[in-house]
Scaffold this active site. Structure first.
Site, PDB file in Angstrom:
ATOM      1  N   GLY A  87       0.795  -1.227   0.000  1.00 12.39           N
ATOM      2  CA  GLY A  87       0.000   0.000   0.000  1.00 12.39           C
ATOM      3  C   GLY A  87       0.819   1.263   0.000  1.00 12.39           C
ATOM      4  O   GLY A  87       0.340   2.318  -0.423  1.00 12.39           O
ATOM      5  N   ALA A 113      -7.425  12.496 -34.194  1.00 10.24           N
ATOM      6  CA  ALA A 113      -6.216  12.903 -33.489  1.00 10.24           C
ATOM      7  C   ALA A 113      -5.965  14.400 -33.648  1.00 10.24           C
ATOM      8  O   ALA A 113      -5.440  15.049 -32.738  1.00 10.24           O
ATOM      9  CB  ALA A 113      -5.015  12.107 -33.991  1.00 10.24           C
TER      10      ALA A 113
END
Length: 517
Positions: free
Chosen positions: A173, A408
Site C-alpha cells: 500500500g 487525433a
C-alpha cells in the site's frame, strides 16, 4: 540545582543524539548499499543552511514485540521545511536506519503534520521515500497512518505541487502515495516499487523475476509509466528535483517564477525550415524543434522513456514557464496510442492545475489502429486527453507543423475544442485522413472501373490534395487563425502568450466532472 547552561547542554546532547541517528554501524550499512543517509539527502535538496526540522524528538508509544525497549528519536522520519532556489519547500524523509524506515503511528502523524503545514503555507511537498512499508508490530494503526497520507495527497492534488523521490524500497500500500503525487523520481539499483514482491509473484503465478526487473527505475520509467524520471545516482536525481521545483509555482494561486531572459524574443528560427521535412512521410526529432524554439534550447522532459511518441516538457519562452505537448514523428510516426494519450492527458491536467500555459505542437497521422488498441480501450484513453484539453482554462496555443489527420487532429488541442489560437506552418495538411486513403474511399468505384487504375488513383489523390488539403483550407474556414513562416515560430508564440497572460475562463459551477477512466 541545575542552571540554564546545564539545561542547554542537556538539550544539545539530546538533539545531537537524535540527529546522529542509530550510530556509525547503521550509517555504514546504508552507505554500503550505495545509499545516502536521510540528512545527507536533505542537505542536497535544500539551499545550504535553510532547513528547519520539526518534531525531531518524536518517539512512538507502541508496546509489544520488543518495541517498548526501542524508542529512537525521530521514529524513522525527518520532517521540516527550507528553501530551494530561495523559495519555501516542505519535505519528509524516511530514515532507513531506524526500523527500516517503516511507518508506524507516530511516524505517520509526523508526515500528516508536515503535509498540513505545507497546505497551510501554500508550498510544495517533497517526499524522500526509503521505507519498508507499514510497521508490522503496530498492526492496523500503521495502515491507518497510510490512509491519512493518501487523504492528504488527494486533498492537496492541484493545490500544491507534490513530488515523490524513491530512494529505497516501496512495497504494498505504500506505493499508492507516490502514485497520487504529481511526479515520481527513481534511482537505478536503489529504488523499487511494487504492490507484491518477486517472492509473492513467483508463489502465485510461477513467474521468476528480480526486484529490479519487477519494479526498478527503468521498468517504471519505460514500461509502466509509474515514474517519470530515472537516474544513476542520488545526487543527480536530487539536483533535477531542485530544477523541477524552480519551474513550478508554489501553489495553484500563484504563477510559476519568471526569469530574466537574454535570449531575444524575436530570435528567428530559420533552421526549422531544414529541420522539419516537407514530406509528411519522413521522420524527424520533435525535440530538436522544441530546442530551437524555447529559451536557450533548454527544456525539462517528463516521462522521456515512456510513450515516446508524444513529448511532454516544461520550458521557458521569454523567461516564462510553459508546458509543451508535441507529437514525436521519430517514434511510431507520432501516432496517438493508449500510453501516449494517458501521458499527455495527465501532463495537460497538471499544467492547468498550476497556471502553466500550454503550447501544443501537432504532427499526428491519427490514432494507432489495431485489435490490441481497441480492446485495450483506446476510445476511453483517447478521451482522457480530449477531456483534459477541453477542461483546461490556461492559455492554449496549438501549432500544426505538418499533418493533422482525423480525430487525433481534434484531440491535439484544435481550435474546435477551445485552443485560444490555432497556428499552422505553410506545410500543414489538416484533413479527415491522408490523401491516399481518402482517394481510395471516395473514388473507389471509379478507380476500380478505370482502364488504368494507378493513373486514375494518382489523379484523384492530386485532386483531393488541391481541393481539401492545401495549407490554407483550414485558415479560409477560421479553423486556423494564421499560417506562419517556420522561422517566426518563437516570436509568434511569445507574442501570443503575452497577449493571453491575463486570460480568464471560468468553468460552470459543479462539484467536479466525471472524466473518462
Amino acid at each position: 540545582m541545575q542552571d540554564r547552561s546545564d539545561f542547554a547542554s542537556e538539550m544539545q546532547a539530546i538533539y545531537e543524539q537524535a540527529r546522529n541517528g542509530p550510530g556509525p554501524a547503521a550509517t555504514e550499512a546504508q552507505h554500503a548499499k550505495g545509499k545516502l543517509t536521510v540528512r545527507e539527502r536533505i542537505a542536497l535538496l535544500f539551499d545550504e543552511g535553510t532547513f528547519h526540522e520539526v518534531e525531531t524528538l518524536r518517539r512512538h508509544r507502541a508496546t509489544g514485540f520488543g518495541l517498548e525497549n526501542k524508542k529512537p528519536y525521530t521514529d524513522g522520519v525527518v520532517i521540516g521545511w527550507g528553501k530551494v532556489h530561495g523559495r519555501t519547500v516542505f519535505a519528509y524523509a524516511h530514515d532507513f536506519r531506524i526500523f527500516g524506515g517503516a511507518l508506524g503511528e507516530a511516524h505517520a502523524e509526523k508526515i500528516h503534520k508536515l503535509m498540513d503545514l505545507a497546505e497551510a503555507a501554500g508550498a510544495p511537498v517533497v517526499g524522500l521515500c526509503d521505507g519498508a512499508g507499514a510497521r508490522i508490530q503496530e498492526g492496523v494503526t500503521a495502515l491507518a497512518g497510510y490512509g491519512g497520507i493518501f487523504q492528504r495527497n488527494v486533498r492537496n492534488s492541484g493545490v500544491i505541487p507534490q513530488i515523490s523521490v524513491m530512494l529505497g524500497p516501496c512495497a504494498g500500500g505504500a506505493a499508492y502515495s507516490p502514485a497520487l503525487t504529481d511526479f515520481v523520481f527513481m534511482v537505478r539499483g536503489v529504488s523499487q516499487m511494487f504492490i507484491t514482491g518477486p517472492d509473492v509473484v513467483q508463489a502465485v503465478t510461477g513467474e521468476e523475476i528480480s526486484h529490479e526487473g519487477l519494479g526498478g527505475a527503468d521498468t517504471h520509467t519505460s514500461l509502466s509509466g509509474v515514474a517519470g524520471f530515472a537516474y544513476d545516482d542520488e545526487e543527480s536525481c536530487l539536483e533535477d528535483v531542485r530544477h523541477l521545483l524552480s519551474l513550478l509555482p508554489s501553489n495553484n494561486r500563484e504563477m510559476a517564477p519568471v526569469e530574466e531572459c537574454d535570449d531575444p524574443a524575436d530570435r528567428r528560427n530559420d533552421v526549422l525550415t531544414e529541420l522539419v521535412p516537407v514530406d509528411a512521410n519522413r521522420s524527424y526529432d520533435m525535440r530538436k524543434v522544441i530546442e530551437e524554439v524555447v529559451d536557450h534550447g533548454e527544456f525539462f522532459e517528463v516521462h522521456e522513456s515512456w510513450a515516446r511518441n508524444v513529448v511532454c516538457a516544461l520550458a521557458r519562452l521569454d523567461g516564462r514557464v510553459v508546458g509543451i505537448v508535441a507529437n514525436q514523428p521519430a517514434a511510431l510516426a507520432g501516432v496517438l496510442d493508449i500510453p501516449a494519450s494517458e501521458k499527455a492527458a495527465r501532463f495537460v491536467q497538471f499544467c492547468d492545475s498550476f497556471n502553466i500555459p500550454l503550447v501544443t505542437l501537432v504532427d499526428v497521422p491519427g490514432f494507432l489502429p489495431g485489435v490490441d488498441q481497441e480492446h485495450g480501450g483506446i476510445i476511453r484513453h483517447g478521451a482522457k486527453l480530449l477531456y483534459a484539453y477541453c477542461n483546461a482554462t490556461v492559455p492554449r496555443i496549438s501549432l500544426v507543423l505538418r499533418k493533422a489527420y482525423g480525430g487525433a487532429y481534434i484531440v491535439m488541442d484544435s481550435r474546435s475544442i477551445g485552443a485560444d489560437l490555432a497556428l499552422a506552418w505553410p506545410s500543414n495538411e489538416i484533413a479527415v485522413m491522408g490523401a491516399e486513403g481518402a482517394a481510395n474511399v471516395i473514388f473507389r468505384r471509379e478507380i476500380a472501373a478505370s482502364d488504368d487504375p494507378e493513373t486514375t488513383r494518382t489523379a484523384r489523390i492530386k485532386e483531393y490534395k488541391s481541393e481539401l488539403m492545401h495549407p490554407y483550407y483550414a485558415a479560409e474556414r477560421g479553423l486556423v487563425d494564421d499560417v506562419i513562416h517556420p522561422a517566426e515560430t518563437r516570436m509568434r508564440l511569445i507574442a501570443a502568450l503575452d497577449m493571453l497572460r491575463a486570460k480568464s475562463a471560468p468553468l460552470p459551477s459543479r462539484k467536479h466532472g466525471n472524466q473518462p477512466q
